[in-house]
Design an enzyme around this catalytic site. Structure first.
Site, PDB file in Angstrom:
ATOM      1  N   GLU A 140      30.738  44.674  37.580  1.00 23.69           N
ATOM      2  CA  GLU A 140      31.799  45.547  37.066  1.00 23.69           C
ATOM      3  C   GLU A 140      32.123  45.264  35.601  1.00 23.69           C
ATOM      4  OE1 GLU A 140      32.001  44.054  40.032  1.00 23.69           O
ATOM      5  OE2 GLU A 140      32.474  45.578  41.548  1.00 23.69           O
ATOM      6  N   MET A 174      27.972  28.085  17.318  1.00 25.37           N
ATOM      7  CA  MET A 174      29.226  28.202  16.591  1.00 25.37           C
ATOM      8  C   MET A 174      30.136  27.020  16.907  1.00 25.37           C
ATOM      9  SD  MET A 174      30.458  29.986  14.297  1.00 25.37           S
ATOM     10  CE  MET A 174      30.532  31.711  13.928  1.00 25.37           C
ATOM     11  N   LYS A 211      42.817  54.694  48.387  1.00 25.57           N
ATOM     12  CA  LYS A 211      41.763  55.351  49.152  1.00 25.57           C
ATOM     13  C   LYS A 211      42.266  56.607  49.866  1.00 25.57           C
ATOM     14  CE  LYS A 211      38.513  54.223  52.906  1.00 25.57           C
ATOM     15  NZ  LYS A 211      37.350  54.926  52.353  1.00 25.57           N
ATOM     16  N   PHE A 257      42.459  43.583  52.865  1.00 26.86           N
ATOM     17  CA  PHE A 257      41.119  43.243  52.395  1.00 26.86           C
ATOM     18  C   PHE A 257      40.849  43.926  51.051  1.00 26.86           C
ATOM     19  CE2 PHE A 257      36.530  44.287  52.243  1.00 26.86           C
ATOM     20  CZ  PHE A 257      36.060  42.985  52.088  1.00 26.86           C
ATOM     21  N   GLN A 258      40.379  43.171  50.094  1.00 23.38           N
ATOM     22  CA  GLN A 258      40.099  43.648  48.737  1.00 23.38           C
ATOM     23  C   GLN A 258      41.309  44.315  48.085  1.00 23.38           C
ATOM     24  OE1 GLN A 258      36.287  45.781  48.749  1.00 23.38           O
ATOM     25  NE2 GLN A 258      35.244  43.829  48.456  1.00 23.38           N
TER      26      GLN A 258
END
Lengths: 167, 572
Positions: free
Chosen positions: B51, B480, B163, B113-114
């Site tokens: 993602e 760096m 959803k 969930f999630q």
């Protein structure tokens, strides 16, 4: 320095968390915060008491303005006609004997406070005034009596004269 | 009136907003949206491999094209994985819209969930966010999100859609679009007239003026207005990192990048100027060094669309809030009215600048048996000059070498994470840029450290046969940080040696791409040319470079613009 910032904000989910988040994110301090819907229920009026130097106050005002959910921002202490501030305090005290009850009653009369709840063991006082007046009232009560609970509303403010925040 | 479910309405609204490309990753709370996406003839979906990659791709798409990038992810880990990429876009004011799935409204707050509070998690790193509490919220919120993302100071906007709001079990009327008006959001476009006039007068009066060009010129498409202003008054131009390409880097009036690793002549010009004309910059700490020592003799004119950026770090003598293109247009008109000419002493100022340029702060010596990283960028520029290539970078030494040694001829040619400094940005940004502009040559300049963050997106580039050129300046260290340790920590190299790096050529081959390794300087040009010939898939060019080379100039912390370590100060 003390700054009182007044805000008109969209009355929507998450709006207040954006305001609070902005203060914590940028390291500014919130001394008090009050919020409630206005006569237009889609807008809330919010008064924030904060401290900082004038550059900081300017940044806070700009950053608040930048929030997409905020309609108006004004620093009340910079209003050219000045502003009025009020705070409300509720104090619950124990009243173990008649002497205490009489002392508290006369104190509240002198200050123009109200006794808004009475039980055999307690009084609850209500007092409205500027933050300074509320401070003085509280200090006096604390010297005279034990205290069970203190609830302060935080500052509400409005500009003086014909200056007003319009939606 | 058509009755459609929430998911179908979302797709239709996106089509009306002329979205043609979405970068995303599916999951349980967005399956309805994905299902409706299959029906769309107008919107193409690119399946990322992470993602974070999806949002960087949308970001690269937006940076390269100037359009709003769109990403689509699921709830919970899908949403939290986007946070770094959202913060990257926010840091550089890039317009993008993230659509995230959310658990059904009845489940919100139950630790389902999630489930994660996406609005809460992303709030500090986005311009705005919406939670759709009912199906009817989806279309208006999407329209507002695009409007907010692409106006004023641009930025990422999140639209969180539970959803059940997407579901086919509830059909309702599609609301046609109407004029967008948000009472609490009115970005200023035109500058205050009095301030504009003052700015024009100061520009005419200044004997040692300098233009400080920021990313706002790119985002605000103000380049042509800036060019005509600069030409009229014969002004020198320096840019911030984000402002690279805002003014053509191959023009003689362009001095170079300023700031922490800016050019000697650019920082000297800033420090000694009597007027800084700053456009579309937020005076970030990497550009200004210590703000109390910043440009002590200069008046500051600051034009920015974001009032909160003005006088935030550096006090502006003439602040002008407005869109860069609009305000520069106003100033140009005023200059025209004043029949403005270059200042009589501007020639002397240019002579002084030329003397600073003679210092040749970017020169370096070759090192026996190993390739200098600067040489790689110079060679790349020589091979690509005139081809309008887009260069994306990651973060670290290679990023600074690209900024210093490549002369970007135009806007949107240099895509780099400036504000947040996100390693792992370069490859997905290149994928997004190539999606936006399929005909353009897209090159990622990266390091062996950065490339290993988000290299999974190579799959996406391979899937679409993108002829990306990925040039790794492979010095086996986090260069760096190592250069800090080398100079300020007595060479105590804590955690900067990338022990056990993979074989990048084999990585390329594992992804069915082409891998080329270059270890000798006399093979460098040949290796890069070979990469440029590949047309049907990505190429990784793993260039083994010197470990000890440092990025110079290098401003001393807390100093003024001219407190710099130069190539004459540090042995390489």
């Amino acid at each position: 320095m003390r700054h009182v910032i007044s805000i008109l904000i969209e009355n929507e989910a998450g709006a207040l968390s954006r305001v609070v988040g902005l203060f914590s994110q940028r390291g500014y301090n919130i001394e008090s915060l009050t919020v409630a819907p206005t006569d237009d229920p889609t807008l809330s009026r919010c008064t924030i008491l904060t401290t900082g130097d004038s550059d900081e106050a300017e940044q806070i005002t700009k950053q608040l303005h930048k929030l997409v959910c905020i309609l108006r921002v004004s620093a009340l202490n910079e209003e050219k006609n000045g502003s009025q501030e009020r705070e409300l305090v509720l104090i619950k005290l124990p009243t173990p004997n008649r002497n205490v009850r009489e002392d508290i009653k006369s104190l509240s009369d002198i200050f123009g406070a109200k006794i808004i709840d009475v039980s055999p063991e307690t009084y609850t006082l209500q007092y409205v005034g500027s933050s300074e007046e509320v401070d003085t009232f509280c200090e006096t009560v604390f010297k005279m009596s034990d205290v069970l609970e203190v609830v302060r509303s935080g500052v509400l403010g409005i500009a003086r004269g014909n200056h007003y925040m319009h939606s | 009136m058509d009755k459609l479910c929430g998911a179908a309405q979302l797709i239709r609204a996106l089509e009306e907003l002329e979205v043609t490309e979405i970068f995303g990753y599916p999951g349980a709370t967005v399956v309805d949206i994905y299902d409706e996406l299959l029906n769309s003839q107008k919107i193409h979906h690119t399946l990322a491999r992470h993602e974070q990659g999806a949002v960087h791709e949308a970001d690269g798409y937006a940076r390269a094209s100037g359009r709003v990038g769109v990403a689509l992810v699921t709830s919970g880990p899908g949403a939290t994985n986007t946070v770094t990429a959202l913060a990257t876009a926010y840091g550089d004011s890039i317009p993008l819209v993230l659509i995230s799935g959310q658990v059904s409204t009845s489940m919100i707050g139950t630790d389902a969930f999630q489930e994660v509070d996406t609005m809460g998690v992303t709030r500090p790193v986005v311009k705005y966010s919406f939670l759709c509490k009912k199906p009817e919220d989806i279309v208006p919120n999407i329209r507002k999100a695009f409007f907010i993302a692409s106006t004023g100071r641009k930025g990422p906007v999140v639209v969180d859609i539970p959803k059940n709001c997407q579901s086919r079990s509830y059909l309702f009327d599609y609301e046609p679009s109407s004029d967008m008006h948000l009472r609490s959001y009115n970005p200023t476009v035109y500058g205050h007239k009095g301030q504009v006039n003052r700015a024009a007068e100061e520009l005419c009066k200044a004997a040692r003026p300098v233009v400080m060009a920021g990313g706002g010129i790119v985002q605000g498409a103000a380049g042509p207005m800036l060019e005509s202003l600069v030409a009229r008054l014969n002004l020198p131009v320096v840019s911030t990192l984000m402002g690279i390409g805002a003014y053509p880097c191959n023009d003689r009036r362009y001095i170079g990048m300023m700031g922490m690793h800016g050019l000697y002549e650019a920082n000297e010009t800033m420090h000694h100027s009597d007027l800084v004309f700053a456009v579309g910059t937020r005076f970030a700490d990497r550009a200004t060094n210590n703000v109390r020592k910043f440009c002590p003799e200069a008046k500051i004119i600051h034009i920015d669309v974001d009032p909160a950026s003005i006088s935030k770090t550096v006090h502006a003598d003439i602040p002008i809030v407005g869109d860069a293109a609009a305000v520069l247009g106003q100033i140009n008109s005023k200059l025209e009215e004043l029949k403005a000419q270059p200042h009589p002493e501007i020639g002397k100022w240019w002579e002084q600048i030329a003397a600073w340029q003679d210092k040749k702060c970017l020169s370096y010596t070759e090192k026996e048996g190993i390739i200098r990283p600067q040489r790689v960028i110079e060679t790349l520029y020589r091979l690509l000059e005139g081809r309008g290539a887009i260069i994306t970078t990651d973060v670290g030494q290679h990023q600074m070498f690209a900024a210093q040694y490549y002369r970007f001829p135009g806007r949107r040619n240099f895509l780099s994470s400036g504000g947040l400094g996100t390693m792992g940005f370069g490859l997905p940004a290149a994928v997004g840029a190539q999606k936006a502009l399929p005909e353009r040559l897209v090159v990622t300049v990266t390091g062996d450290g950065s490339f290993q963050m988000n290299l999974q997106e190579l799959s996406v580039a391979r899937k679409y046969n993108m002829p990306l050129k990925i040039v790794i300046l492979d010095n086996s260290v986090l260069g760096m940080v190592r250069q800090f340790q080398s100079v300020f920590y007595q060479g105590r190299y804590a955690a900067t040696y990338l022990d056990c790096n993979p074989d990048f050529v084999k990585i390329a081959e594992a992804y069915d791409c082409v891998g080329i390794r270059v270890t000798e300087q006399n093979k460098l040009e040949e290796g890069l040319k070979q990469a440029l010939e590949v047309q049907d898939r990505p190429v990784i060019v793993d260039v083994v470079t010197d470990t000890d080379t440092k990025v110079l100039p290098w401003q001393r912390a807390d100093g003024s613009m001219i407190d710099m370590l130069l190539n004459t100060d540090l042995s390489q």
